[in-house]
Scaffold this motif. Structure first.
Motif, PDB file in Angstrom:
ATOM      1  N   ALA A 123      10.873 -18.424  43.459  1.00 50.13           N
ATOM      2  CA  ALA A 123       9.826 -17.410  43.369  1.00 50.13           C
ATOM      3  C   ALA A 123      10.092 -16.355  44.431  1.00 50.13           C
ATOM      4  O   ALA A 123      10.945 -16.549  45.308  1.00 50.13           O
ATOM      5  CB  ALA A 123       8.453 -18.044  43.583  1.00 50.13           C
ATOM      6  N   VAL A 124       9.367 -15.248  44.336  1.00 47.84           N
ATOM      7  CA  VAL A 124       9.526 -14.170  45.306  1.00 47.84           C
ATOM      8  C   VAL A 124       8.167 -13.571  45.655  1.00 47.84           C
ATOM      9  O   VAL A 124       7.195 -13.733  44.914  1.00 47.84           O
ATOM     10  CB  VAL A 124      10.455 -13.044  44.787  1.00 47.84           C
ATOM     11  N   MET A 125       8.142 -12.884  46.778  1.00 49.29           N
ATOM     12  CA  MET A 125       7.001 -12.046  47.148  1.00 49.29           C
ATOM     13  C   MET A 125       7.566 -10.674  47.472  1.00 49.29           C
ATOM     14  O   MET A 125       8.625 -10.553  48.088  1.00 49.29           O
ATOM     15  CB  MET A 125       6.261 -12.617  48.348  1.00 49.29           C
ATOM     16  N   LEU A 126       6.856  -9.638  47.029  1.00 48.20           N
ATOM     17  CA  LEU A 126       7.251  -8.262  47.303  1.00 48.20           C
ATOM     18  C   LEU A 126       6.354  -7.697  48.393  1.00 48.20           C
ATOM     19  O   LEU A 126       5.160  -7.996  48.430  1.00 48.20           O
ATOM     20  CB  LEU A 126       7.097  -7.409  46.039  1.00 48.20           C
ATOM     21  N   PHE A 127       6.934  -6.876  49.225  1.00 41.01           N
ATOM     22  CA  PHE A 127       6.196  -6.221  50.305  1.00 41.01           C
ATOM     23  C   PHE A 127       6.665  -4.792  50.420  1.00 41.01           C
ATOM     24  O   PHE A 127       7.845  -4.503  50.217  1.00 41.01           O
ATOM     25  CB  PHE A 127       6.483  -6.898  51.660  1.00 41.01           C
ATOM     26  N   HIS A 128       5.755  -3.915  50.738  1.00 39.66           N
ATOM     27  CA  HIS A 128       6.160  -2.600  51.194  1.00 39.66           C
ATOM     28  C   HIS A 128       5.069  -2.041  52.084  1.00 39.66           C
ATOM     29  O   HIS A 128       3.948  -2.529  52.092  1.00 39.66           O
ATOM     30  CB  HIS A 128       6.569  -1.670  50.042  1.00 39.66           C
ATOM     31  N   ASN A 129       5.463  -1.087  52.878  1.00 38.55           N
ATOM     32  CA  ASN A 129       4.520  -0.530  53.837  1.00 38.55           C
ATOM     33  C   ASN A 129       4.056   0.849  53.376  1.00 38.55           C
ATOM     34  O   ASN A 129       4.742   1.525  52.612  1.00 38.55           O
ATOM     35  CB  ASN A 129       5.155  -0.437  55.226  1.00 38.55           C
ATOM     36  N   HIS A 130       2.880   1.213  53.819  1.00 35.34           N
ATOM     37  CA  HIS A 130       2.350   2.562  53.630  1.00 35.34           C
ATOM     38  C   HIS A 130       2.127   3.138  55.028  1.00 35.34           C
ATOM     39  O   HIS A 130       1.100   2.859  55.654  1.00 35.34           O
ATOM     40  CB  HIS A 130       1.037   2.541  52.849  1.00 35.34           C
ATOM     41  N   PRO A 131       3.088   3.911  55.540  1.00 38.44           N
ATOM     42  CA  PRO A 131       2.955   4.460  56.888  1.00 38.44           C
ATOM     43  C   PRO A 131       1.693   5.309  57.070  1.00 38.44           C
ATOM     44  O   PRO A 131       1.180   5.436  58.176  1.00 38.44           O
ATOM     45  CB  PRO A 131       4.210   5.317  57.061  1.00 38.44           C
ATOM     46  N   SER A 132       1.171   5.858  55.981  1.00 38.77           N
ATOM     47  CA  SER A 132      -0.028   6.706  56.058  1.00 38.77           C
ATOM     48  C   SER A 132      -1.268   5.899  56.440  1.00 38.77           C
ATOM     49  O   SER A 132      -2.248   6.457  56.917  1.00 38.77           O
ATOM     50  CB  SER A 132      -0.289   7.371  54.703  1.00 38.77           C
TER      51      SER A 132
END
Length: 178
Positions: free
Chosen positions: A91-100
């Motif tokens: 399985a996987v988990m996705l992540f991303h950031n929102h610098p705003s």
């Protein structure tokens, strides 16, 4: 006179980078934020990260899929799948950031999540969550907010229902065109 054809032989290898150190496994959004939040908070642009997981949920590794701009990052399922297959992930988990700091998922965030879910489902793997990280360990879990459901993809059962896209002509060098 017979012509001989040559086929190049290639190999694909994973390259290990220095690890992120954690005393806890990723068991949900809070633990993921504890591990990845500090790492992603240093970036002034969006990053898309994939964490590959074993069947027991323990992380195998993480892969930076994309480094984008201040308000966008491009993610392609093909690149994510390659890392997951080579890692033997369940399985996987996705992540991303929102610098705003605005943690609300954009339409593009939702679309790429849907594409990833469908692509992973075809290989028998699950996308457990897509978490958007912000400053001060704030986060938005798409799973917790029911942004998407587990996919229910229907597959064709009749040959005529298959929808093959036309092949694009490949760019040929001038020597090959002659």
């Amino acid at each position: 006179m017979t012509m001989q054809y040559e086929m190049d032989q290639v190999s694909i290898r994973m390259v290990k980078e220095p690890p992120l150190i954690s005393k806890e496994p990723i068991t949900g959004p809070e633990s993921a934020v504890n591990i990845l939040g500090e790492y992603l908070s240093d970036f002034d642009r969006e990053l898309m990260i994939l964490v590959n997981l074993r069947t027991d949920g323990k992380p195998i590794n993480m892969n930076i899929m994309s480094i984008g701009t201040i308000n966008g990052s491009i993610a392609v399922p093909r690149e994510a799948l390659k890392a997951s297959i080579l890692s033997n992930a369940a399985a996987v988990m996705l992540f991303h950031n929102h610098p705003s700091g605005n943690l609300r998922p954009s339409v593009e965030d939702i679309k790429i999540t849907d594409r990833m879910i469908k692509a992973y489902e075809m290989l028998g793997m699950s996308v457990l969550d897509h978490i958007i990280l912000g400053p001060d360990r704030q986060f938005y879990s798409m799973r917790e907010h029911d942004v998407f459901d587990l996919p229910c993809t229907e597959y064709c059962a009749v040959l005529e229902d298959l929808d093959f896209k036309p092949l694009k002509p490949q760019n040929r060098s001038r020597d090959e065109a002659r």
